[in-house]
Design an enzyme around this catalytic site. Structure first.
Site, PDB file in Angstrom:
ATOM      1  N   ASP A   1      56.883  41.602 125.531  1.00  0.00           N
ATOM      2  CA  ASP A   1      57.751  42.657 125.459  1.00  0.00           C
ATOM      3  C   ASP A   1      58.412  43.016 126.798  1.00  0.00           C
ATOM      4  OD1 ASP A   1      59.517  44.571 124.132  1.00  0.00           O
ATOM      5  OD2 ASP A   1      57.689  45.852 123.447  1.00  0.00           O
TER       6      ASP A   1
ATOM      7  N   HIS B   1      62.792  44.913 115.081  1.00  0.00           N
ATOM      8  CA  HIS B   1      62.445  45.426 116.295  1.00  0.00           C
ATOM      9  C   HIS B   1      62.487  46.740 115.981  1.00  0.00           C
ATOM     10  CE1 HIS B   1      62.520  46.702 120.394  1.00  0.00           C
ATOM     11  NE2 HIS B   1      61.707  45.647 120.722  1.00  0.00           N
TER      12      HIS B   1
ATOM     13  N   GLU C   1      59.186  38.402 121.901  1.00  0.00           N
ATOM     14  CA  GLU C   1      59.864  39.779 121.765  1.00  0.00           C
ATOM     15  C   GLU C   1      60.103  40.079 123.344  1.00  0.00           C
ATOM     16  OE1 GLU C   1      57.805  43.138 119.855  1.00  0.00           O
ATOM     17  OE2 GLU C   1      59.322  44.261 121.301  1.00  0.00           O
TER      18      GLU C   1
ATOM     19  N   HIS D   1      63.138  40.973 126.215  1.00  0.00           N
ATOM     20  CA  HIS D   1      64.769  41.352 125.982  1.00  0.00           C
ATOM     21  C   HIS D   1      65.247  41.134 127.264  1.00  0.00           C
ATOM     22  CE1 HIS D   1      62.868  43.268 122.346  1.00  0.00           C
ATOM     23  NE2 HIS D   1      62.251  43.880 123.128  1.00  0.00           N
TER      24      HIS D   1
HETATM   25  C1  GRE Z   1      60.527  47.832 123.219  1.00  0.00           C
HETATM   26  O1  GRE Z   1      61.584  46.804 123.296  1.00  0.00           O
HETATM   27  O2  GRE Z   1      59.781  47.355 122.445  1.00  0.00           O
HETATM   28  C2  GRE Z   1      60.709  48.965 124.300  1.00  0.00           C
HETATM   29  C3  GRE Z   1      61.666  49.379 124.548  1.00  0.00           C
HETATM   30  C4  GRE Z   1      61.778  50.591 125.287  1.00  0.00           C
HETATM   31  C5  GRE Z   1      60.782  51.186 125.816  1.00  0.00           C
HETATM   32  C6  GRE Z   1      59.628  50.591 125.261  1.00  0.00           C
HETATM   33  C7  GRE Z   1      59.481  49.400 124.543  1.00  0.00           C
HETATM   34  O3  GRE Z   1      62.919  48.653 123.971  1.00  0.00           O
HETATM   35  O4  GRE Z   1      58.516  48.727 124.503  1.00  0.00           O
HETATM   36 ZN    ZN Z   2      60.651  45.053 122.462  1.00  0.00          ZN
END
Ligand code: GRE
Ligand code: ZN
Length: 323
Positions: free
Chosen positions: A286, A165, A8, A10
């Protein structure tokens, strides 16, 4: 150090300019470094992976990403373009990166086409969908709705997982959160929204029709492991017309994998392993919303049985993503 795979993690792009979607989660001070980390894939990210013992990462676009674009044509175009960016990053370092596709689910047929292109032409390992999709202005669409059955048929046919997600609920649908901005986002709202979406999938009969579908949830299952027994228990008293053939807990144990993303708590992890089994729990961080270093330091120090530790670190991911 335990050798790990993370699922996970990004990225964002400035062209098309989708990285700005994440600004709302930060302050003026903390946004610039996070923006930099979202845009970087080949430099700082690889250094931090090395330091954390994260050997391999499945990249995904930030949230809400394509799901947050109510203009269909834009959603279709930006999904293609951001997937092409991910594909170039994987091509540069296939030894360190794979990718999950972003999909324009505003248009279910286009989404199926883009999923097939991503998996069969670009070599992606699945898709990551940020909850409901905003469609044509003020409609929203959840993945249990009937127009998505062909999408799920394609997912089953391709044999790839879909990462469900989080995203925030829209303010107009959130009287429960109104006036308490801290209840939005990753502190709480993300999990309630996403756990509820996952329950809708289970109850819809989707997994009776397509038993091969595998959904990944982050954050140790978005609150579900702790409450699923009670949900089934109460539904025995009043089933309320649920189409699903089995207790929902059976789908959680057969059609879901759960990751440790952003939830680095030992009792919660042990509980999750107890509830769904060690074969369905996978390490993730994450990044860059969380620190790979913090995730790894916590995970590496856990006093787990060696075989269980290894499965969660990388073995389960190798099986699920066919690495
Ligand atoms: C996530 O991708 O889980 C996420 C966000 C924005 C803030 C916190 C977070 O997209 O964990
Ligand atoms: Zn995430």
């Amino acid at each position: 150090m335990v050798r790990k795979i993370a699922l996970e993690e990004h990225f964002g792009t400035a062209d098309p300019d989708i990285v700005e979607q994440s600004r709302e989660h930060f302050t003026e001070q903390t946004w610039p470094p996070h923006r930099r980390q979202l845009l970087d894939v080949q430099d700082e990210r690889l250094r931090l992976m090395d330091e954390a013992g994260i050997e391999f990462v499945a990249l995904s676009l930030l949230a809400p990403g394509i799901q947050g674009l109510p203009d269909r044509a834009q959603a279709v175009d930006w999904a293609r373009r951001t997937n092409d960016v991910a594909a170039r990053h994987v091509e540069l370092r296939p030894d360190r990166f794979a990718a999950f596709a972003a999909l324009p689910l505003q248009d279910p047929e286009e989404a199926v086409g883009e999923l097939r292109r991503a998996v069969t032409e670009l070599g992606f390992k699945g898709a990551l969908v940020n909850g409901f999709s905003e469609v044509d202005g003020d409609r929203i669409a959840y993945l249990d709705e009937p127009q998505y059955r062909p999408f799920w048929a394609a997912v089953e046919d391709l044999g790839v997982p879909v990462y469900l997600h989080p995203r925030d609920p829209l303010p107009r649908d959130s009287r429960m959160l109104e006036g308490h901005p801290w209840l939005y986002g990753s502190a709480w709202g993300f999990s309630v929204e996403t756990g509820t979406h996952a329950l809708r999938l289970m109850a819809s009969g989707l997994f009776d029709e397509h038993p091969g579908v595998q959904v990944i949830l982050g954050h140790l299952g978005e609150l579900l492991p702790f409450n699923i027994w009670r949900t089934d228990h109460r539904l025995k008293v009043k089933p309320a017309g649920i189409p699903a053939r089995k207790p929902l807990r059976e789908y959680l144990r057969a059609n879901f994998h759960l990751t440790t993303s952003g939830n680095f708590a030992r009792p919660e992890l042990l509980f999750t392993i107890d509830e769904v089994g060690a074969d369905r729990v996978l390490f993730s961080a994450d990044y860059p919303f969380e620190s790979m270093g913090e995730a790894a330091a916590w995970f590496d120090a856990l006093d787990l049985d060696h075989e269980v530790h290894e499965k969660i670190a990388e073995g389960n991911a190798r099986k699920l993503l066919e690495l």
